[in-house]
Design a protein around this motif. Sequence first.
Motif, PDB file in Angstrom:
ATOM      1  N   GLY A  28      44.065 -26.317 -32.845  1.00  0.00           N
ATOM      2  CA  GLY A  28      45.349 -25.558 -32.232  1.00  0.00           C
ATOM      3  C   GLY A  28      45.852 -25.795 -31.173  1.00  0.00           C
ATOM      4  O   GLY A  28      45.259 -26.538 -30.206  1.00  0.00           O
ATOM      5  N   PHE A  29      47.178 -25.436 -31.052  1.00  0.00           N
ATOM      6  CA  PHE A  29      47.796 -25.326 -29.930  1.00  0.00           C
ATOM      7  C   PHE A  29      48.222 -27.063 -29.561  1.00  0.00           C
ATOM      8  O   PHE A  29      48.298 -27.564 -28.327  1.00  0.00           O
ATOM      9  N   GLY A  30      48.239 -27.880 -30.567  1.00  0.00           N
ATOM     10  CA  GLY A  30      48.615 -29.242 -30.354  1.00  0.00           C
ATOM     11  C   GLY A  30      47.205 -30.164 -30.058  1.00  0.00           C
ATOM     12  O   GLY A  30      47.414 -31.484 -29.897  1.00  0.00           O
ATOM     13  N   GLU A  31      45.933 -29.515 -29.774  1.00  0.00           N
ATOM     14  CA  GLU A  31      44.796 -30.236 -29.496  1.00  0.00           C
ATOM     15  C   GLU A  31      44.091 -30.773 -30.518  1.00  0.00           C
ATOM     16  O   GLU A  31      44.109 -29.856 -31.557  1.00  0.00           O
ATOM     17  N   TYR A  32      43.437 -31.717 -30.429  1.00  0.00           N
ATOM     18  CA  TYR A  32      42.494 -32.259 -31.571  1.00  0.00           C
ATOM     19  C   TYR A  32      41.571 -33.149 -30.981  1.00  0.00           C
ATOM     20  O   TYR A  32      41.545 -33.613 -29.915  1.00  0.00           O
ATOM     21  N   SER A  33      40.797 -33.465 -31.848  1.00  0.00           N
ATOM     22  CA  SER A  33      39.516 -34.482 -31.561  1.00  0.00           C
ATOM     23  C   SER A  33      39.270 -35.483 -32.683  1.00  0.00           C
ATOM     24  O   SER A  33      39.450 -35.141 -33.854  1.00  0.00           O
ATOM     25  N   ILE A  34      38.972 -36.720 -32.438  1.00  0.00           N
ATOM     26  CA  ILE A  34      38.565 -37.544 -33.341  1.00  0.00           C
ATOM     27  C   ILE A  34      37.251 -38.319 -33.128  1.00  0.00           C
ATOM     28  O   ILE A  34      37.091 -38.713 -31.930  1.00  0.00           O
ATOM     29  N   GLN A  35      36.402 -38.209 -33.995  1.00  0.00           N
ATOM     30  CA  GLN A  35      35.187 -38.736 -33.868  1.00  0.00           C
ATOM     31  C   GLN A  35      34.625 -39.484 -34.967  1.00  0.00           C
ATOM     32  O   GLN A  35      35.022 -39.161 -35.875  1.00  0.00           O
ATOM     33  N   SER A  36      33.585 -40.490 -34.774  1.00  0.00           N
ATOM     34  CA  SER A  36      33.099 -41.137 -35.648  1.00  0.00           C
ATOM     35  C   SER A  36      31.830 -40.448 -36.530  1.00  0.00           C
ATOM     36  O   SER A  36      31.188 -39.888 -35.450  1.00  0.00           O
TER      37      SER A  36
END
Length: 683
Positions: free
Chosen positions: A665-673
């Motif tokens: 939300g609010f443009g934030e994100y996370s990428i994880q293996s």
Amino acid sequence: MSEEQENLLSSSLEHRDDCIIDKDSDNGADTDSIEQNNSQQPKNYKFDMLFFSRLFSVLKILFKSNAIYPCWSTKKKARQNSLFWLYILFVTLAVLYEILVYFVGMIPSQFYTILTTKDKAKFGTFIIPCLLLVFVIAICKSLLNFMGGLFALKARELLTIHIQNQYLRSKAMYTLLTKYNKIDNPDQRITQDIEKFSETLRQIVTNLIIAPIMVVYYTYKCTMVTGISGPLFIYTYFVVGSYLSQKYIQPLVNAVFFKELQEGNFRYLHVRLRDFVESIAFCAGEDDERMRAQQSLDTLLAYQKTIVNKEFPLKVANESFSYLGSVLSYLIISIPLFMGVFDGKDASELSSIISANSFVAMYLIYLFSTILEQSSKVSDLAGYTARISELLETLNEINEKADEECRQSEKLSTSSGSNRNSIQTTAHTSNHSNAPTTAAITFRDVSLSTPHERRRRLKKLIVQHFNLTIHVGESVAIVGPNGSGKTSLLRALASLWPCDEGSIEISGASDVGKNIIYLPQTPYLIVGSLREQLIYPSSPTGNNGRCDSSRISSSTVKITDEEVLELLDKVHLRHLSGLIESYDTIYGEEWNSLLSPGERQRLAFARIFYWKPRFTVLDEATSAVDAETSEYFYNALKTLGTTIISVSHDPSIVNLHDTIVSLEGFGEYSIQSNTVNTPLVTV
């Protein structure tokens, strides 16, 4: 339009808008367009220069020329795409009919002479050609009506094909339905308004096709007998009638437009009742739906009543002038009679002269009366023209903008570096099984927000400076709470939504088979056979359908009975072959009763196994099937070698992916293996 009607219409439209807000609440549009559309109040549609301009634009479609053949060419291709020769034949028949009308009109004067002189021999020789003439004019009139029917049919065909081709261009339908709220019920405009326009145009053309020429001719004939006074009376009669018709037509145009709008809303409401009948029954919502249906019907009937009320004074004026014409004709012929012009004629000659000249005056009045009587049809035509032209103008705007974006995208694809609002593709001729290792989908510094949120006109940020490369053979799951924009990211990938910044690049695109296949949560089952369901859509392109006019028709895509059975086995639907008459039997609504929601999702997966796409995008595509079947499908896709991009809330499905993208939300994100379960990127 009254305040009460405006309120009813507004309420109906709001309810309709509520029904089409999608599950992520980020179904959107270009902000400028939406703000303009939402701020619009109900328009006044008038019988004015805009109407004539729009009518001319529609007629250009009906009488169109192309770069090879003009509309008057006698070549078959030109005749198929234009009304010109049908119109010419129509005019020819109308001229022949008017000639016959003149001779039939002269028959009574001849009979007056014969009967007053009691000439039996002349009566016997005259009656036979009279009967033949009546028979010929009856045939001619029937042919004229027949040609009118062909005229309306051809007009509907040409208009429908033209608008349908514009409507079903790549992404045009989606853009129209999600961004342009001012265009209500495009389905009704295509299926009903065009038909009504064509029929109304036929009725007007049938009655008025050569009326101006005949007015000139009968004005001349009337002047020869009565002098200038006769035509002067008739023209004054016409001017007064035209003024009254114009005065009463104007309110009707607006009423017809909004009545057709509400017809579409009322039909749409009942279509939804049919589509959601089980949900309504489970919720015991029949009483609520009856109230909504009654409100929509009340709005529709209010418009119909307005039309009936406003047509009454118009009909009174038209009918009064129609009957007044018969009296006026004798008033005109009395002028030379009482002035002594026909003194010295015996009774038989005088009867013949009065009959012949009264016919001329009456027919001239009839022509003017016919023109006046078309006023109500012209008001209908103006309303239909407004609705069709609005759709045409909007589709032209959408497609011109799309063509320009395609041209810009092609230019950008030849340059390096970051691009704004672009999706690039790099094509290769090999199938994905022999794909180069560089084949990938790359999100390069992408910022994405909803084009708008309904009613609030605010953008909602989905991701900001999003970077991700998905190589062939990898699997990525997109997760996040409801409304976080998971499906919005897929829309950007499909080029349904533009990026605010950055680019999405698809390299290693294949010209063979499908490059990317999208499976939504609710599969789209076509009206067609099982064989056609499995290969839908049967128009593979190498660039995800953008900027490519080439298509492969279903007739060029072949799938054997053995392949059909093999695909059904792969998706555990072999029993379906026993539920249908044949693989080529056409079904429509029956698919919903033949297949459960889970079976429909399984049938959609068969399309992936048939096309073997390089990239497969799944948006809750296994939500209606059991966990074991879901795992089977995902493992089968990995064996197939396709790259998987999934949206899912199911942890067991998410764990089947190599990479997890979490939208916070609010443009934030996370990428994880998923293997090490540690954040790779956090923004």
